[in-house]
Design a protein around this motif. Structure first.
Motif, PDB file in Angstrom:
ATOM      1  N   GLU A  34       0.830  -1.197   0.000  1.00 20.87           N
ATOM      2  CA  GLU A  34       0.000   0.000   0.000  1.00 20.87           C
ATOM      3  C   GLU A  34       0.869   1.253   0.000  1.00 20.87           C
ATOM      4  O   GLU A  34       1.995   1.258   0.511  1.00 20.87           O
ATOM      5  CB  GLU A  34      -0.923   0.012   1.229  1.00 20.87           C
ATOM      6  N   THR A  35       0.309   2.289  -0.581  1.00 23.66           N
ATOM      7  CA  THR A  35       1.037   3.565  -0.667  1.00 23.66           C
ATOM      8  C   THR A  35       0.421   4.577   0.281  1.00 23.66           C
ATOM      9  O   THR A  35      -0.805   4.697   0.369  1.00 23.66           O
ATOM     10  CB  THR A  35       0.987   4.119  -2.104  1.00 23.66           C
ATOM     11  N   CYS A  36       1.245   5.301   0.979  1.00 25.93           N
ATOM     12  CA  CYS A  36       0.751   6.347   1.889  1.00 25.93           C
ATOM     13  C   CYS A  36       0.010   7.425   1.094  1.00 25.93           C
ATOM     14  O   CYS A  36       0.306   7.695  -0.069  1.00 25.93           O
ATOM     15  CB  CYS A  36       1.921   6.987   2.636  1.00 25.93           C
ATOM     16  N   SER A  37      -0.968   8.045   1.747  1.00 30.92           N
ATOM     17  CA  SER A  37      -1.803   9.050   1.088  1.00 30.92           C
ATOM     18  C   SER A  37      -1.026  10.324   0.772  1.00 30.92           C
ATOM     19  O   SER A  37      -0.186  10.774   1.563  1.00 30.92           O
ATOM     20  CB  SER A  37      -2.996   9.399   1.980  1.00 30.92           C
ATOM     21  N   VAL A  38      -1.341  10.878  -0.386  1.00 31.27           N
ATOM     22  CA  VAL A  38      -0.734  12.169  -0.752  1.00 31.27           C
ATOM     23  C   VAL A  38      -1.342  13.297   0.061  1.00 31.27           C
ATOM     24  O   VAL A  38      -0.857  14.437   0.040  1.00 31.27           O
ATOM     25  CB  VAL A  38      -0.922  12.453  -2.252  1.00 31.27           C
ATOM     26  N   ASN A  39      -2.457  13.000   0.777  1.00 30.77           N
ATOM     27  CA  ASN A  39      -3.120  14.030   1.578  1.00 30.77           C
ATOM     28  C   ASN A  39      -2.611  14.076   3.011  1.00 30.77           C
ATOM     29  O   ASN A  39      -3.142  14.818   3.844  1.00 30.77           O
ATOM     30  CB  ASN A  39      -4.634  13.781   1.604  1.00 30.77           C
ATOM     31  N   CYS A  40      -1.587  13.252   3.303  1.00 28.41           N
ATOM     32  CA  CYS A  40      -0.959  13.346   4.609  1.00 28.41           C
ATOM     33  C   CYS A  40      -0.318  14.716   4.767  1.00 28.41           C
ATOM     34  O   CYS A  40       0.034  15.382   3.780  1.00 28.41           O
ATOM     35  CB  CYS A  40       0.118  12.263   4.767  1.00 28.41           C
ATOM     36  N   ASN A  41      -0.177  15.158   6.015  1.00 25.34           N
ATOM     37  CA  ASN A  41       0.418  16.476   6.255  1.00 25.34           C
ATOM     38  C   ASN A  41       1.779  16.578   5.566  1.00 25.34           C
ATOM     39  O   ASN A  41       2.119  17.605   4.985  1.00 25.34           O
ATOM     40  CB  ASN A  41       0.550  16.707   7.763  1.00 25.34           C
ATOM     41  N   ILE A  42       2.540  15.506   5.652  1.00 24.81           N
ATOM     42  CA  ILE A  42       3.737  15.354   4.814  1.00 24.81           C
ATOM     43  C   ILE A  42       3.373  14.309   3.770  1.00 24.81           C
ATOM     44  O   ILE A  42       3.221  13.132   4.107  1.00 24.81           O
ATOM     45  CB  ILE A  42       4.954  14.903   5.642  1.00 24.81           C
ATOM     46  N   PRO A  43       3.168  14.715   2.533  1.00 24.67           N
ATOM     47  CA  PRO A  43       2.647  13.783   1.522  1.00 24.67           C
ATOM     48  C   PRO A  43       3.408  12.453   1.497  1.00 24.67           C
ATOM     49  O   PRO A  43       4.643  12.422   1.532  1.00 24.67           O
ATOM     50  CB  PRO A  43       2.822  14.559   0.210  1.00 24.67           C
ATOM     51  N   GLN A  44       2.612  11.380   1.500  1.00 29.43           N
ATOM     52  CA  GLN A  44       3.136  10.009   1.420  1.00 29.43           C
ATOM     53  C   GLN A  44       4.099   9.699   2.565  1.00 29.43           C
ATOM     54  O   GLN A  44       5.074   8.959   2.392  1.00 29.43           O
ATOM     55  CB  GLN A  44       3.810   9.773   0.069  1.00 29.43           C
ATOM     56  N   SER A  45       3.778  10.279   3.713  1.00 33.74           N
ATOM     57  CA  SER A  45       4.581   9.972   4.897  1.00 33.74           C
ATOM     58  C   SER A  45       3.644   9.384   5.947  1.00 33.74           C
ATOM     59  O   SER A  45       2.834  10.109   6.550  1.00 33.74           O
ATOM     60  CB  SER A  45       5.252  11.241   5.438  1.00 33.74           C
ATOM     61  N   CYS A  46       3.721   8.076   6.128  1.00 34.99           N
ATOM     62  CA  CYS A  46       2.804   7.422   7.052  1.00 34.99           C
ATOM     63  C   CYS A  46       3.513   6.302   7.808  1.00 34.99           C
ATOM     64  O   CYS A  46       4.657   5.942   7.506  1.00 34.99           O
ATOM     65  CB  CYS A  46       1.605   6.861   6.291  1.00 34.99           C
ATOM     66  N   ASP A  47       2.821   5.752   8.777  1.00 31.03           N
ATOM     67  CA  ASP A  47       3.348   4.630   9.537  1.00 31.03           C
ATOM     68  C   ASP A  47       3.505   3.416   8.617  1.00 31.03           C
ATOM     69  O   ASP A  47       2.592   3.063   7.876  1.00 31.03           O
ATOM     70  CB  ASP A  47       2.399   4.313  10.688  1.00 31.03           C
ATOM     71  N   ARG A  48       4.658   2.739   8.670  1.00 31.81           N
ATOM     72  CA  ARG A  48       4.924   1.642   7.737  1.00 31.81           C
ATOM     73  C   ARG A  48       4.032   0.432   7.990  1.00 31.81           C
ATOM     74  O   ARG A  48       3.837  -0.388   7.116  1.00 31.81           O
ATOM     75  CB  ARG A  48       6.390   1.220   7.848  1.00 31.81           C
ATOM     76  N   THR A  49       3.442   0.379   9.192  1.00 32.90           N
ATOM     77  CA  THR A  49       2.604  -0.771   9.519  1.00 32.90           C
ATOM     78  C   THR A  49       1.139  -0.493   9.271  1.00 32.90           C
ATOM     79  O   THR A  49       0.440  -1.271   8.615  1.00 32.90           O
ATOM     80  CB  THR A  49       2.810  -1.180  10.984  1.00 32.90           C
TER      81      THR A  49
END
Length: 207
Positions: A34-49
């Protein structure tokens, strides 16, 4: 030497290595599919789990994965802000709160949250002018209507007066006719009496 002796198994000489590796940045879930969301506060920066966005969502988005837009009537960071007085109660842009179709009467600005006192004053003056114009138009209409009615009534009265005068004149003419006949009769009587008197006078002289 005993200190240098190493057991080997399967080609590895007594070494046990951890084969687990972290997902590359911007991915998460099993096998990092899965790919982290581009709408994250830091785009595509999310928890790896879990894929939860690190630092929350960008303005206008909400949810665990920042994949939901703000509800209608709200906008901004964590959807905490409410839309201003957009025209016809339309909804503002969910990201920055801009009223895309303009503001309702009395408000201005991109978000339609500033009361436009000058605009309200102008609207009040405009309404006053409209009311004054309507009042003047109604007054003129009533005046014209009254004038027309007065002229109509005056003409009817004139016609009635002329009719009465005409009937009175006709009545006088009719009443004068018998008097004329009577006068003529009287004159004829007088003439006849005079002739009879002359005949008697001549007759007495002849005798």
């Amino acid at each position: 030497m005993a200190g240098d002796f190493n057991f080997s198994f399967g080609g590895n000489f007594g070494k046990v290595s951890d084969q687990r590796a972290k997902c590359p940045s911007g991915t998460y879930d099993i096998n990092c599919k899965e790919t982290c969301s581009v709408n994250c506060n830091i785009p595509q920066s999310c928890d790896r789990t879990t894929g939860e966005c690190i630092g929350g969502c960008q303005p206008g988005w909400k949810g665990f994965h920042c994949d939901q837009k703000c509800n209608q009537g709200t906008y901004g960071k964590d959807c905490q802000h409410r839309c201003g007085s957009c025209i016809n109660q339309t909804h503002c842009f969910y990201v920055n709160g801009t009223c895309l179709k303009g503001c309702d009467t009395g408000y201005l600005g991109d978000k339609c949250v500033d009361e436009n006192l000058k605009m309200e004053s102008l609207c009040g003056k405009s309404n006053t002018i409209q009311i004054l114009a309507i009042s003047i138009a109604i007054s003129i209409f009533v005046l014209l209507l009254g004038t027309i009615l007065n002229i109509t009534i005056w003409k009817r009265n004139q016609l009635k007066t002329r009719g009465r005068q005409s009937r009175h004149t006709t009545g006088n003419s009719d009443s004068a006719k018998p008097n004329l006949a009577e006068s003529t009769y009287t004159e004829l009587g007088a003439v006849n009496n005079h002739n009879a008197y002359d005949d008697l006078h001549h007759y007495s002289k002849a005798s």
